[in-house]
Design an enzyme around this catalytic site. Sequence first.
Site, PDB file in Angstrom:
ATOM      1  N   ASP A 172       0.850  -1.187   0.000  1.00 23.80           N
ATOM      2  CA  ASP A 172       0.000   0.000   0.000  1.00 23.80           C
ATOM      3  C   ASP A 172       0.889   1.242   0.000  1.00 23.80           C
ATOM      4  O   ASP A 172       1.722   1.414   0.896  1.00 23.80           O
ATOM      5  CB  ASP A 172      -0.891  -0.010   1.244  1.00 23.80           C
ATOM      6  CG  ASP A 172      -2.020   1.009   1.187  1.00 23.80           C
ATOM      7  OD1 ASP A 172      -1.814   2.092   0.592  1.00 23.80           O
ATOM      8  OD2 ASP A 172      -3.101   0.737   1.730  1.00 23.80           O
ATOM      9  N   LYS A 229      -1.285   9.773   0.698  1.00 22.85           N
ATOM     10  CA  LYS A 229      -1.387  11.058   1.391  1.00 22.85           C
ATOM     11  C   LYS A 229      -0.180  11.250   2.308  1.00 22.85           C
ATOM     12  O   LYS A 229       0.220  10.338   3.025  1.00 22.85           O
ATOM     13  CB  LYS A 229      -2.679  11.128   2.194  1.00 22.85           C
ATOM     14  CG  LYS A 229      -3.932  11.118   1.331  1.00 22.85           C
ATOM     15  CD  LYS A 229      -5.189  11.194   2.180  1.00 22.85           C
ATOM     16  CE  LYS A 229      -6.436  11.177   1.297  1.00 22.85           C
ATOM     17  NZ  LYS A 229      -7.692  11.236   2.104  1.00 22.85           N
ATOM     18  N   THR A 277       1.391  -9.477 -11.855  1.00 24.09           N
ATOM     19  CA  THR A 277       0.224  -9.628 -11.010  1.00 24.09           C
ATOM     20  C   THR A 277      -0.969  -8.890 -11.599  1.00 24.09           C
ATOM     21  O   THR A 277      -0.826  -8.010 -12.443  1.00 24.09           O
ATOM     22  CB  THR A 277       0.494  -9.083  -9.596  1.00 24.09           C
ATOM     23  OG1 THR A 277       0.640  -7.654  -9.665  1.00 24.09           O
ATOM     24  CG2 THR A 277       1.744  -9.693  -9.002  1.00 24.09           C
TER      25      THR A 277
END
Length: 246
Positions: free
Chosen positions: A147, A151, A220
């Site tokens: 991930d 931000k 992937t």
Amino acid sequence: MRRFAEGEGPSPDPAGSHFERRIRSFQPRRSRVTLSQGDALRRLWPKWGIEIDGKQRLDLAEMFEGRPVVLEIGFGMGEATAQMAADDPDTGILAVDVHTPGQGNLLALAERNGLDNVRVANGDAIILLTEMLRPDALDGVRVYFPDPWPKKRHHKRRIIQPEFLTLAAARLKPGGFLHCATDWEEYAEQMLEVLEAHPDFTNSQPDGGYTPRPAFRPLTRFEGKGLDKDHVVHDLIFLRGTEETD
């Protein structure tokens, strides 16, 4: 969502309250599972599943019958993991994720393709590294498309940080590798910066920089979506130094 009775499948929070809640680099995702995924979890979790509860030390040599072992942190739906396991049956893969459908899918793929070199772990990889693996237990660590927490205020949640690298180095054998891949340009730059600065790791590229995409890393589903959006994928392969790690 399909719910599992106790002992049927992975726990929603295997470590429970045994460990202080730190800043996490992931979000648990016990989303809906298909019938086939649920069946695989119920039948195969007792055989190939591992709860990251922090209460036990894993004997990887016994678990993988003496094979070298690679830890994979975050495997999505498991297709790439299963492909790498099939391509390299002499290497054990300890695959960690918190995505219940992906756990079930990888178990089903392992059974369907006769992959006895895969184990699926449920929970926090940091607890696994800290509490459940011995020093020098691993031959490699893979972190593919973590991930990016785009931000700025969430950058502290990114897994590739100096503290994680120190922990990973302590669990890698001398000469063991850390292989990261991301399609998030700014995160790739951060990964390269912290890896180049870390004293326990050396870039596998003699001239520095990113590694050309290795043939052994399958494409992937997530990566394909990024490429469709013209994202550039960067691989980084660093090696743990041969000096002893404290």
